[in-house]
Design an enzyme around this catalytic site. Structure first.
Site, PDB file in Angstrom:
ATOM      1  CD  GLU A  40     -14.584  -9.463 -14.888  1.00  0.00           C
ATOM      2  OE1 GLU A  40     -14.419  -8.821 -13.843  1.00  0.00           O
ATOM      3  OE2 GLU A  40     -14.347 -10.676 -14.970  1.00  0.00           O
TER       4      GLU A  40
ATOM      5  CB  CYS B 271     -16.092 -15.068 -11.780  1.00  0.00           C
ATOM      6  SG  CYS B 271     -17.288 -13.799 -11.380  1.00  0.00           S
TER       7      CYS B 271
ATOM      8  CB  CYS C 183     -18.109 -11.184 -14.398  1.00  0.00           C
ATOM      9  SG  CYS C 183     -17.647 -10.313 -12.904  1.00  0.00           S
TER      10      CYS C 183
ATOM     11  CD1 TRP D  26      20.908   6.997   6.024  1.00  0.00           C
ATOM     12  CD2 TRP D  26      19.239   5.531   5.918  1.00  0.00           C
ATOM     13  NE1 TRP D  26      19.978   7.374   6.958  1.00  0.00           N
ATOM     14  CE2 TRP D  26      18.933   6.478   6.906  1.00  0.00           C
ATOM     15  CE3 TRP D  26      18.324   4.505   5.697  1.00  0.00           C
ATOM     16  CZ2 TRP D  26      17.762   6.431   7.667  1.00  0.00           C
ATOM     17  CZ3 TRP D  26      17.173   4.473   6.449  1.00  0.00           C
ATOM     18  CH2 TRP D  26      16.903   5.418   7.411  1.00  0.00           C
TER      19      TRP D  26
ATOM     20  CD  GLU E 112      10.890  -4.516   4.645  1.00  0.00           C
ATOM     21  OE1 GLU E 112      11.788  -3.717   4.959  1.00  0.00           O
ATOM     22  OE2 GLU E 112       9.739  -4.174   4.344  1.00  0.00           O
TER      23      GLU E 112
ATOM     24  N   GLY F  56      17.240 -10.271   8.592  1.00  0.00           N
ATOM     25  CA  GLY F  56      18.673 -10.456   8.414  1.00  0.00           C
ATOM     26  C   GLY F  56      19.019 -11.772   7.732  1.00  0.00           C
TER      27      GLY F  56
ATOM     28  CG  LEU G 251      13.698 -15.018   9.286  1.00  0.00           C
ATOM     29  CD1 LEU G 251      13.554 -16.101  10.340  1.00  0.00           C
ATOM     30  CD2 LEU G 251      12.822 -13.838   9.652  1.00  0.00           C
ATOM     31  CG  ASN G 252      17.026 -12.839   4.340  1.00  0.00           C
ATOM     32  OD1 ASN G 252      15.850 -12.652   4.666  1.00  0.00           O
ATOM     33  ND2 ASN G 252      17.854 -11.856   4.061  1.00  0.00           N
TER      34      ASN G 252
HETATM   35  C1  AOF Z   1     -12.282 -10.488  -8.041  1.00  0.00           C
HETATM   36  N1  AOF Z   1     -12.234  -9.414  -8.865  1.00  0.00           N
HETATM   37  O1  AOF Z   1     -12.399  -8.484 -10.828  1.00  0.00           O
HETATM   38  C2  AOF Z   1     -12.580 -10.814 -10.694  1.00  0.00           C
HETATM   39  C3  AOF Z   1     -12.579 -11.950  -9.842  1.00  0.00           C
HETATM   40  O2  AOF Z   1     -16.300 -13.578  -3.812  1.00  0.00           O
HETATM   41  P1  AOF Z   1     -16.254 -12.860  -5.112  1.00  0.00           P
HETATM   42  O3  AOF Z   1     -17.602 -12.762  -5.758  1.00  0.00           O
HETATM   43  O4  AOF Z   1     -15.590 -11.511  -5.043  1.00  0.00           O
HETATM   44  O5  AOF Z   1     -15.413 -13.765  -6.136  1.00  0.00           O
HETATM   45  C4  AOF Z   1     -14.016 -13.857  -6.053  1.00  0.00           C
HETATM   46  C5  AOF Z   1     -13.493 -14.713  -7.203  1.00  0.00           C
HETATM   47  O6  AOF Z   1     -13.969 -14.226  -8.448  1.00  0.00           O
HETATM   48  C6  AOF Z   1     -11.993 -14.719  -7.321  1.00  0.00           C
HETATM   49  O7  AOF Z   1     -11.419 -15.716  -6.515  1.00  0.00           O
HETATM   50  C7  AOF Z   1     -11.770 -15.023  -8.795  1.00  0.00           C
HETATM   51  O8  AOF Z   1     -11.816 -16.412  -9.000  1.00  0.00           O
HETATM   52  C8  AOF Z   1     -13.013 -14.428  -9.477  1.00  0.00           C
HETATM   53  N2  AOF Z   1     -12.737 -13.203 -10.310  1.00  0.00           N
HETATM   54  N3  AOF Z   1     -12.425 -11.723  -8.532  1.00  0.00           N
HETATM   55  O9  AOF Z   1     -12.135 -10.326  -6.853  1.00  0.00           O
HETATM   56  C9  AOF Z   1     -12.401  -9.515 -10.159  1.00  0.00           C
HETATM   57  N4  AOF Z   1     -12.736 -10.921 -12.010  1.00  0.00           N
HETATM   58 ZN    ZN Z   2     -16.483 -11.749 -11.640  1.00  0.00          ZN
END
Ligand code: AOF
Ligand code: ZN
Length: 357
Positions: A47, A70, A79, A165, A286, A288, A291-292
């Site tokens: 944002e 956030c 944001c 392959w 990735e 065999g 493990l899968n």
């Molecule tokens: C992101 N990218 O575009 C948005 C996020 O430590 P900060 O400030 O980077 O906050 C991370 C948190 O912010 C993330 O866990 C999520 O909840 C929120 N939104 N985070 O890295 C973004 N919009």
């Molecule tokens: Zn944010």
């Protein structure tokens, strides 16, 4: 929202453990004014990037983003404060942020400021885009995908061991894209010994995933390609019975993690939790059939990405992509849900999610 998702994907391999986020600012006639995405962990959110790139007054404009804006102070300020300050009239969000520090608080703050908020547009696509972030936030566990490359009859190698392959070059370049997405690639000592893979990402703008080798008895040779000193983190998970002296004599640039055993093998449930605490938020397996099978049996795998080549090997002694369940009835099957398919040049990719995940 589709544009947001597309922009968000530019952050693959660079934003973990944060979510993939894209944002688009538009006016009442749906003209795009600006766009942005979360480019790198610790840096501006999508944002903020879209807002900073926009020219002119943003008053009365709309912003669409695949995740709720956030409301908390993390590495960057909230944001939603910036959105309110700029005078936006509408916010469209794909989904609520599962991060408990946000979890609806961003929406509430925007609404309280008199902004129209619409939530839940293309929500399934938004959730699938951030499946890793969602699992991390909700369960505090890494997201785990099993990747296989098999014939139509599910064989990953002939009984002679030959596996090159099965799938074609287009499939193999798709695998490179996957390696750019996950924090780490995990394989077994037997795959390292048999195939000597490098497990790097050869995409032009890609980055190498962390390499994890499950090596109970430290049987791998220290000059195996996975131990190449290319600046990539390498983690070797060994039995807790392995001595410090044995570790000291092994690959110098690798980190070693001692893990308890279960039936003579690394207890993968414990290993996965230790790895999560070491910052591994997503794992691509990735390896065999053995493990899968273990990851499926322990209910640790979230999904399965199968590259299927139009070939039939037909030998019952050939290696299956999952080996050793010994189940007698169809009712005992592990069930999955097919999410999508992708037709490549010769092969197809089948994406399925394990039931209950
Ligand atoms: C992101 N990218 O575009 C948005 C996020 O430590 P900060 O400030 O980077 O906050 C991370 C948190 O912010 C993330 O866990 C999520 O909840 C929120 N939104 N985070 O890295 C973004 N919009
Ligand atoms: Zn944010």
């Amino acid at each position: 929202m589709r544009r947001c998702i597309k922009l968000a994907k530019r952050g693959y391999g660079r934003v973990s453990p944060n979510p993939l986020v894209g944002a688009v600012i538009f006016d009442d006639d749906f003209n795009i004014i600006s766009e942005g995405w979360h480019e790198k962990y610790g840096e501006n959110h999508a944002e903020r990037n879209a807002i900073l790139k926009a020219k002119g007054d943003l008053k009365g404009k709309s912003i669409i983003v695949n995740l709720e804006p956030c409301s908390h102070y993390g590495k960057t300020p909230p944001c939603c404060d910036l959105i309110i300050e700029k005078g936006f009239k509408r916010v469209v969000a794909g989904m609520i942020d599962p991060n408990p520090k946000v979890a609806g608080e961003g929406i509430k703050r925007l609404k309280n400021a008199g902004i129209e908020v619409i939530v839940g547009i293309l929500e399934d696509e938004c959730r699938s885009l951030n499946k890793i972030f969602l699992k991390n936030q909700i369960k505090n566990e890494p997201y785990i995908t099993i990747k296989t490359a098999a014939t139509l009859d599910g064989k990953i190698a002939a009984k002679t061991g030959s596996s090159k392959w099965i799938t074609d070059e287009v499939s193999r370049s798709e695998v490179q894209k996957l390696r750019n997405i996950y924090d780490a690639i995990l394989t077994s000592s037997s795959t390292v010994i048999k195939d000597n893979p490098s497990l790097t990402c050869r995409l032009k703008k890609g980055r190498n995933p962390i390499r994890i080798i499950l090596d109970t008895n430290l049987n791998t040779l220290k000059d195996s390609k996975v131990y190449n000193n290319d600046g990539t983190r390498v983690i070797v998970v060994v039995s807790d019975k392995i001595s410090d002296k044995q570790i000291k004599n092994h690959a110098e640039n690798a980190e070693f993690v001692k893990c308890p055993l279960k039936n003579g093998h690394i207890d993968i449930k414990k290993a996965v939790q230790i790895l999560y605490e070491k910052g591994i938020k997503s794992i691509l397996i990735e390896s065999g059939g053995m493990l899968n099978k273990s990851f499926i049996e322990e209910n640790l795998a979230d999904d399965l990405i199968q590259f299927i080549a139009p070939k039939i090997l037909g030998d019952k002694e050939a290696y299956n992509f999952v080996y050793g369940f010994n189940r007698n009835n169809i009712s005992e099957c592990n069930n999955l849900k097919i999410m999508s398919t992708k037709v490549l040049k010769n092969d197809i990719i089948l994406y399925s999610v394990f039931e209950g995940k």
